[in-house]
Design a protein around this motif. Sequence first.
Motif, PDB file in Angstrom:
ATOM      1  N   GLY A  21      17.249 -14.335 -11.814  1.00 37.69           N
ATOM      2  CA  GLY A  21      18.118 -13.977 -10.858  1.00 37.69           C
ATOM      3  C   GLY A  21      17.597 -12.780 -10.115  1.00 37.69           C
ATOM      4  N   VAL A  22      16.440 -12.453 -10.167  1.00 40.55           N
ATOM      5  CA  VAL A  22      15.859 -11.410  -9.362  1.00 40.55           C
ATOM      6  C   VAL A  22      15.944 -11.556  -7.944  1.00 40.55           C
ATOM      7  CG1 VAL A  22      13.883  -9.598  -9.648  1.00 40.55           C
ATOM      8  CG2 VAL A  22      14.883 -10.395 -11.680  1.00 40.55           C
ATOM      9  N   THR A  23      16.005 -10.475  -7.142  1.00 39.99           N
ATOM     10  CA  THR A  23      15.909 -10.579  -5.651  1.00 39.99           C
ATOM     11  C   THR A  23      14.985  -9.359  -5.367  1.00 39.99           C
ATOM     12  OG1 THR A  23      17.979  -9.648  -5.603  1.00 39.99           O
ATOM     13  CG2 THR A  23      17.784 -12.123  -5.444  1.00 39.99           C
ATOM     14  N   LYS A  24      15.245  -8.342  -6.082  1.00 37.66           N
ATOM     15  CA  LYS A  24      14.473  -7.126  -5.614  1.00 37.66           C
ATOM     16  C   LYS A  24      13.636  -6.458  -6.893  1.00 37.66           C
ATOM     17  CE  LYS A  24      15.503  -2.450  -3.565  1.00 37.66           C
ATOM     18  NZ  LYS A  24      16.699  -1.858  -2.907  1.00 37.66           N
ATOM     19  N   LEU A  25      12.337  -6.020  -6.346  1.00 33.81           N
ATOM     20  CA  LEU A  25      11.607  -5.482  -7.348  1.00 33.81           C
ATOM     21  C   LEU A  25      11.152  -4.201  -6.911  1.00 33.81           C
ATOM     22  CD1 LEU A  25       9.123  -8.509  -7.237  1.00 33.81           C
ATOM     23  CD2 LEU A  25      10.755  -8.133  -8.819  1.00 33.81           C
ATOM     24  N   LEU A  26      11.053  -3.352  -8.139  1.00 36.14           N
ATOM     25  CA  LEU A  26      10.779  -1.775  -8.060  1.00 36.14           C
ATOM     26  C   LEU A  26       9.421  -1.712  -8.688  1.00 36.14           C
ATOM     27  CD1 LEU A  26      13.682   0.501  -9.030  1.00 36.14           C
ATOM     28  CD2 LEU A  26      13.136  -0.624  -6.737  1.00 36.14           C
ATOM     29  N   LEU A  27       8.458  -1.514  -8.076  1.00 27.36           N
ATOM     30  CA  LEU A  27       6.930  -1.692  -8.492  1.00 27.36           C
ATOM     31  C   LEU A  27       6.404  -0.262  -8.748  1.00 27.36           C
ATOM     32  CD1 LEU A  27       5.229  -4.165  -6.278  1.00 27.36           C
ATOM     33  CD2 LEU A  27       6.535  -4.516  -8.438  1.00 27.36           C
ATOM     34  N   THR A  28       5.959  -0.357 -10.233  1.00 27.90           N
ATOM     35  CA  THR A  28       5.276   0.881 -10.867  1.00 27.90           C
ATOM     36  C   THR A  28       3.825   0.704 -11.516  1.00 27.90           C
ATOM     37  OG1 THR A  28       6.274   0.632 -13.002  1.00 27.90           O
ATOM     38  CG2 THR A  28       7.546   2.237 -11.279  1.00 27.90           C
ATOM     39  N   GLY A  29       3.188   1.359 -11.768  1.00 30.38           N
ATOM     40  CA  GLY A  29       2.112   1.174 -12.704  1.00 30.38           C
ATOM     41  C   GLY A  29       0.594   1.611 -11.921  1.00 30.38           C
ATOM     42  N   VAL A  30      -0.453   0.803 -11.902  1.00 30.36           N
ATOM     43  CA  VAL A  30      -1.617   1.158 -11.313  1.00 30.36           C
ATOM     44  C   VAL A  30      -2.141  -0.202 -10.855  1.00 30.36           C
ATOM     45  CG1 VAL A  30      -2.205   3.175 -12.593  1.00 30.36           C
ATOM     46  CG2 VAL A  30      -2.914   1.070 -13.677  1.00 30.36           C
ATOM     47  N   PHE A  31      -2.987  -0.104  -9.840  1.00 31.14           N
ATOM     48  CA  PHE A  31      -2.900   0.733  -8.663  1.00 31.14           C
ATOM     49  C   PHE A  31      -2.343   0.405  -7.493  1.00 31.14           C
ATOM     50  CE2 PHE A  31      -6.585   1.566 -11.900  1.00 31.14           C
ATOM     51  CZ  PHE A  31      -6.150   2.873 -12.273  1.00 31.14           C
ATOM     52  N   MET A  32      -2.017   1.399  -6.736  1.00 30.10           N
ATOM     53  CA  MET A  32      -1.495   1.163  -5.279  1.00 30.10           C
ATOM     54  C   MET A  32      -2.698   0.259  -4.567  1.00 30.10           C
ATOM     55  SD  MET A  32       0.700   0.833  -3.159  1.00 30.10           S
ATOM     56  CE  MET A  32       1.917   1.515  -3.665  1.00 30.10           C
ATOM     57  N   ASP A  33      -3.800   1.059  -4.496  1.00 27.04           N
ATOM     58  CA  ASP A  33      -4.834   0.113  -3.779  1.00 27.04           C
ATOM     59  C   ASP A  33      -5.650  -0.725  -4.657  1.00 27.04           C
ATOM     60  OD1 ASP A  33      -5.408   2.605  -5.405  1.00 27.04           O
ATOM     61  OD2 ASP A  33      -7.358   3.099  -4.445  1.00 27.04           O
ATOM     62  N   GLY A  34      -4.888  -1.432  -5.502  1.00 30.16           N
ATOM     63  CA  GLY A  34      -5.275  -2.488  -6.257  1.00 30.16           C
ATOM     64  C   GLY A  34      -4.297  -3.571  -6.825  1.00 30.16           C
ATOM     65  N   CYS A  35      -3.978  -3.729  -8.021  1.00 33.33           N
ATOM     66  CA  CYS A  35      -2.907  -4.404  -8.433  1.00 33.33           C
ATOM     67  C   CYS A  35      -1.453  -4.479  -8.108  1.00 33.33           C
ATOM     68  CB  CYS A  35      -3.013  -4.739  -9.988  1.00 33.33           C
ATOM     69  SG  CYS A  35      -4.655  -5.162 -10.595  1.00 33.33           S
ATOM     70  N   VAL A  36      -1.084  -3.257  -7.826  1.00 34.21           N
ATOM     71  CA  VAL A  36       0.286  -2.786  -7.312  1.00 34.21           C
ATOM     72  C   VAL A  36       0.417  -3.252  -6.086  1.00 34.21           C
ATOM     73  CG1 VAL A  36       2.096  -1.185  -7.189  1.00 34.21           C
ATOM     74  CG2 VAL A  36       0.824  -1.117  -9.099  1.00 34.21           C
ATOM     75  N   GLY A  37      -0.403  -2.893  -5.155  1.00 36.69           N
ATOM     76  CA  GLY A  37      -0.231  -3.282  -3.801  1.00 36.69           C
ATOM     77  C   GLY A  37      -0.331  -4.561  -3.223  1.00 36.69           C
ATOM     78  N   LEU A  38      -1.331  -5.330  -4.226  1.00 36.28           N
ATOM     79  CA  LEU A  38      -1.640  -6.795  -3.935  1.00 36.28           C
ATOM     80  C   LEU A  38      -0.208  -7.353  -4.324  1.00 36.28           C
ATOM     81  CD1 LEU A  38      -5.220  -7.179  -4.736  1.00 36.28           C
ATOM     82  CD2 LEU A  38      -4.245  -7.113  -2.345  1.00 36.28           C
ATOM     83  N   THR A  39       0.298  -7.228  -5.656  1.00 38.57           N
ATOM     84  CA  THR A  39       1.419  -7.705  -6.036  1.00 38.57           C
ATOM     85  C   THR A  39       2.699  -7.358  -4.928  1.00 38.57           C
ATOM     86  OG1 THR A  39       0.723  -7.490  -8.377  1.00 38.57           O
ATOM     87  CG2 THR A  39       3.222  -7.825  -7.985  1.00 38.57           C
ATOM     88  N   ALA A  40       2.510  -6.473  -4.257  1.00 36.82           N
ATOM     89  CA  ALA A  40       3.757  -5.874  -3.530  1.00 36.82           C
ATOM     90  C   ALA A  40       3.692  -6.986  -2.244  1.00 36.82           C
ATOM     91  CB  ALA A  40       3.672  -4.534  -3.122  1.00 36.82           C
ATOM     92  N   ALA A  41       2.415  -7.149  -1.748  1.00 39.58           N
ATOM     93  CA  ALA A  41       2.157  -8.185  -0.636  1.00 39.58           C
ATOM     94  C   ALA A  41       2.910  -9.493  -1.031  1.00 39.58           C
ATOM     95  CB  ALA A  41       0.829  -8.112  -0.169  1.00 39.58           C
ATOM     96  N   ASP A  42       2.245  -9.768  -2.372  1.00 41.13           N
ATOM     97  CA  ASP A  42       2.627 -11.295  -2.645  1.00 41.13           C
ATOM     98  C   ASP A  42       4.231 -11.545  -2.905  1.00 41.13           C
ATOM     99  OD1 ASP A  42       0.218 -12.335  -2.246  1.00 41.13           O
ATOM    100  OD2 ASP A  42      -0.758 -11.991  -4.580  1.00 41.13           O
ATOM    101  N   ALA A  43       4.717 -10.507  -3.409  1.00 41.86           N
ATOM    102  CA  ALA A  43       5.886 -10.533  -3.625  1.00 41.86           C
ATOM    103  C   ALA A  43       6.908 -10.450  -2.366  1.00 41.86           C
ATOM    104  CB  ALA A  43       6.525  -9.170  -4.427  1.00 41.86           C
ATOM    105  N   ALA A  44       6.793  -9.796  -1.356  1.00 40.52           N
ATOM    106  CA  ALA A  44       7.180  -9.843   0.098  1.00 40.52           C
ATOM    107  C   ALA A  44       7.165 -11.233   0.529  1.00 40.52           C
ATOM    108  CB  ALA A  44       6.824  -8.894   0.789  1.00 40.52           C
ATOM    109  N   GLN A  45       5.765 -11.766   0.468  1.00 39.90           N
ATOM    110  CA  GLN A  45       5.500 -13.079   0.965  1.00 39.90           C
ATOM    111  C   GLN A  45       6.531 -14.380   0.492  1.00 39.90           C
ATOM    112  OE1 GLN A  45       1.494 -13.960   2.359  1.00 39.90           O
ATOM    113  NE2 GLN A  45       1.020 -12.040   0.976  1.00 39.90           N
TER     114      GLN A  45
END
Length: 180
Positions: free
Chosen positions: A113-137
């Motif tokens: 039932g998750v609708t909103k993600l808070l992302l932490t970890g490494v790296f913004m210019d890597g796995c975190v950033g790409l996960t953020a974009a994929d989540a938004a899509q």
Amino acid sequence: MLALVIIDMQRWMFRTPERSDQVGNILPAIDGLASHFAQANLPIYDVVTIHQPDRSTWSRLMIKYNYSCLIEGTPDAEPVDGYKAPPSAKRIVKTQNSVFLHTDFETTLNADGVTKLLLTGVFMDGCVGLTAADAAQRRFEVVCISDGIGHVDVKMRRSMEEWLHQMYEIDQIQAACIPL
């Protein structure tokens, strides 16, 4: 429902002095949020990258340069010193940069039932950033916890943060600003 995603807090990710120097800066935010989420019985996902020694899960560049890393059972794949996943966290194993590629993460989030993600970890210019974009899509609302995310290169981090904001309206906020 809100969920906390902690990405790749593994030894190999912090193998250089520039990266290892960031651990002490991002752990307090991650630990604080994890504690709040655990107390509130909100979902926490501990994401790790694990590869097989037989090269079957290796990335294109790992194969090209015959460079093994994050191999299952090796010290590289273990948590970085000072980080311990909360007992309530669900472990998600990935082999690609984005948590969404070749995993059942999206199915798991929807089932929880998750609708909103808070992302932490490494790296913004890597796995975190790409996960953020994929989540938004995938129609998840995404917030990146700026003081809980490391980077490889500060210029690339800023570029990724700007791109995520412009393309997907993903904001960067401090952990203390999260209303829990």
